[in-house]
Design an enzyme around this catalytic site. Structure first.
Site, PDB file in Angstrom:
ATOM      1  N   CYS A   1      66.475 -87.468 -56.818  1.00  0.00           N
ATOM      2  CA  CYS A   1      66.127 -87.077 -55.446  1.00  0.00           C
ATOM      3  C   CYS A   1      67.341 -86.650 -54.644  1.00  0.00           C
ATOM      4  O   CYS A   1      67.272 -85.722 -53.840  1.00  0.00           O
ATOM      5  CB  CYS A   1      65.405 -88.222 -54.747  1.00  0.00           C
ATOM      6  SG  CYS A   1      66.429 -89.698 -54.539  1.00  0.00           S
TER       7      CYS A   1
ATOM      8  N   ASN B   1      60.111 -83.685 -49.191  1.00  0.00           N
ATOM      9  CA  ASN B   1      60.256 -84.571 -50.324  1.00  0.00           C
ATOM     10  C   ASN B   1      60.452 -83.723 -51.577  1.00  0.00           C
ATOM     11  O   ASN B   1      60.428 -82.492 -51.522  1.00  0.00           O
ATOM     12  CB  ASN B   1      59.013 -85.462 -50.447  1.00  0.00           C
ATOM     13  CG  ASN B   1      59.327 -86.812 -51.049  1.00  0.00           C
ATOM     14  OD1 ASN B   1      60.257 -86.955 -51.834  1.00  0.00           O
ATOM     15  ND2 ASN B   1      58.550 -87.816 -50.687  1.00  0.00           N
TER      16      ASN B   1
END
Length: 443
Positions: free
Chosen positions: A71, A383
């Site tokens: 991420c 995201n």
């Protein structure tokens, strides 16, 4: 040890008390048949969800890290791609996350092996040695680690090094690398103890790591052909470029002039102090992981300023608290667990960190904010979990959640008030141990 064994009388009292509690019996009937999150979700909060923002930057689609802990790399590259899209007037663009992943893994292996030589005089049960051995080459990372990889290796478009099975699903590859590196740690400690050439052994181990990474991820390109068509249908062929040349030409933001502003409210980490974490990093000789500790209000105001100035903001948080993945919604009042159980789990943020209840575990990108009377109401979040959830992969975060669960934001030093810029000149940062909550990696 004080003897406090549960007695038959005490057990009978617990069962009798539960049976006499009508609310407890009602909750039992509900939760034994339904996911407790569905029971606890506050309908008043759900019906208040509104993803519209007064300031919104994203015009691109959400990326997907899939079954990997990348991420921090995805959000870092999403931050950079927004600049490239605007600079070249593109409809869309995506950097190769696999390219960055390869070099990060290689550098982490070298960081680990170098540390094992440095720490060879410590016992295996030394807490720092044990912490490194428990996770020698995980997927996670920090902002400064991202910057180190970009500065050393540059960047490439996604087509130049596309995803592989192992970049999208890292478990098998990581298992091989962990076994290799733990064996290497043993051999290096033995070499140091016997006075042998540990650095020659390290170089041989790195050749093995490179081989494994290349088999799983492919070989990183040394150059590629760059050409593109902008949103006005104008075609440009630039020609062959190296990753470093591509970064120098198209990354129009000086990453070295960013600092990670963090919110660590513990008394051991005073606001205004510079923090670092012992033995946390990826590139030997690269940037030190450095934080400037500040109140949550300053982090929030810096995000608002960045977005209103047309710049997204990289951040790290504890994403698992008060969050529904399908809705893509964070609110500190989303779940009323106290209403279900009749028991409160609430603690202040500092105590949650101290007692292992809170730590940064995910990085994303702020791409919007809803300002009302000069204050943020909600934030829009890019995201990296694909475009099939939330608002096509973009989540919504209430301002109350930000204060409780956001840990860090990467901001330009020049954006900080002057008194906070001056604090960065500290010669001796507070050094936190590797196992500290602020040493946790976003994945």
């Amino acid at each position: 040890m004080t003897h406090s064994a549960l007695t038959p009388a005490e057990l009978d009292q617990l069962a009798t008390g539960f049976a006499a509690d009508a609310h407890a019996r009602f909750a039992q009937n509900a939760v034994t048949n339904t996911d407790v999150h569905q029971i606890a979700m506050d309908r008043r909060v759900v019906t208040s969800i509104d993803p519209s923002m007064s300031h919104k930057l994203d015009t691109w689609g959400a990326a997907n890290q899939k079954k990997s802990g990348r991420c921090w790399l995805f959000s870092g590259l999403n931050f950079l791609r927004s600049h490239v899209i605007n600079e070249l007037k593109l409809d869309s663009f995506e950097f190769s996350q696999n390219y960055m992943h390869f070099w990060d893994k290689l550098e982490k292996a070298n960081w680990f092996l170098t540390s094992m030589v440095e720490l060879a005089d410590r016992d295996l049960d030394d807490r720092t040695v044990h912490q490194m051995l428990s996770d020698p080459i995980g997927d996670g990372g920090q902002w400064d680690m991202f910057v180190s990889i970009v500065l050393k290796y540059g960047v490439v478009p996604k087509f130049a090094m596309p995803e592989t099975e192992s970049s999208s699903n890292t478990r098998a590859m990581n298992g091989v690398l962990e076994a290799l590196l733990r064996r290497g740690a043993h051999e290096l400690r033995e070499a140091v103890a016997k006075g042998k050439d540990a650095d020659a052994l390290r170089r041989d181990l790195m050749a093995q790591v490179y081989r494994v990474l290349s088999i799983h991820l492919g070989t990183p390109p040394t150059s590629f052909l760059w050409q593109y068509r902008d949103k006005d249908k104008n075609f440009t062929r630039v020609g062959q470029m190296t990753p470093q040349e591509f970064a120098a030409k198209y990354i129009n933001v000086d990453l070295t002039q960013y600092v990670c502003l963090v919110n660590d409210p513990r008394s051991t980490s005073p606001y205004g102090e510079v923090l670092t974490v012992d033995h946390l990093g990826n590139v030997v000789g690269g940037r030190q992981v450095t934080y400037l500790n500040a109140p949550a209000e300053l982090l929030s105001s810096m995000v608002c300023k960045a977005i209103q100035d047309g710049r997204p903001a990289w951040f790290g948080c504890d994403c698992g608290k008060q969050f529904d993945r399908t809705l893509g919604y964070w609110s500190d009042k989303l779940y009323d667990f106290a209403g279900v159980y009749g028991v409160t789990m609430r603690m202040p943020k500092a105590e949650r960190m101290e007692y292992g209840q809170e730590a940064m575990n995910h990085a994303m990108l702020f791409t919007g904010v809803d300002m009302v009377d000069g204050a943020p109401r909600r934030f829009r979040v890019e995201n990296s979990w694909g475009d099939e959830i939330a608002d096509k992969g973009f989540d919504t975060m209430d301002a109350d959640w930000f204060a409780e669960h956001v840990f860090e934001v990467a901001v330009p030093v020049a954006d900080l008030p002057q008194e906070w810029q001056d604090k960065l000149a500290a010669d001796t940062p507070i050094v936190l141990p590797l196992w500290d909550p602020m040493g946790s990696l976003a994945d």
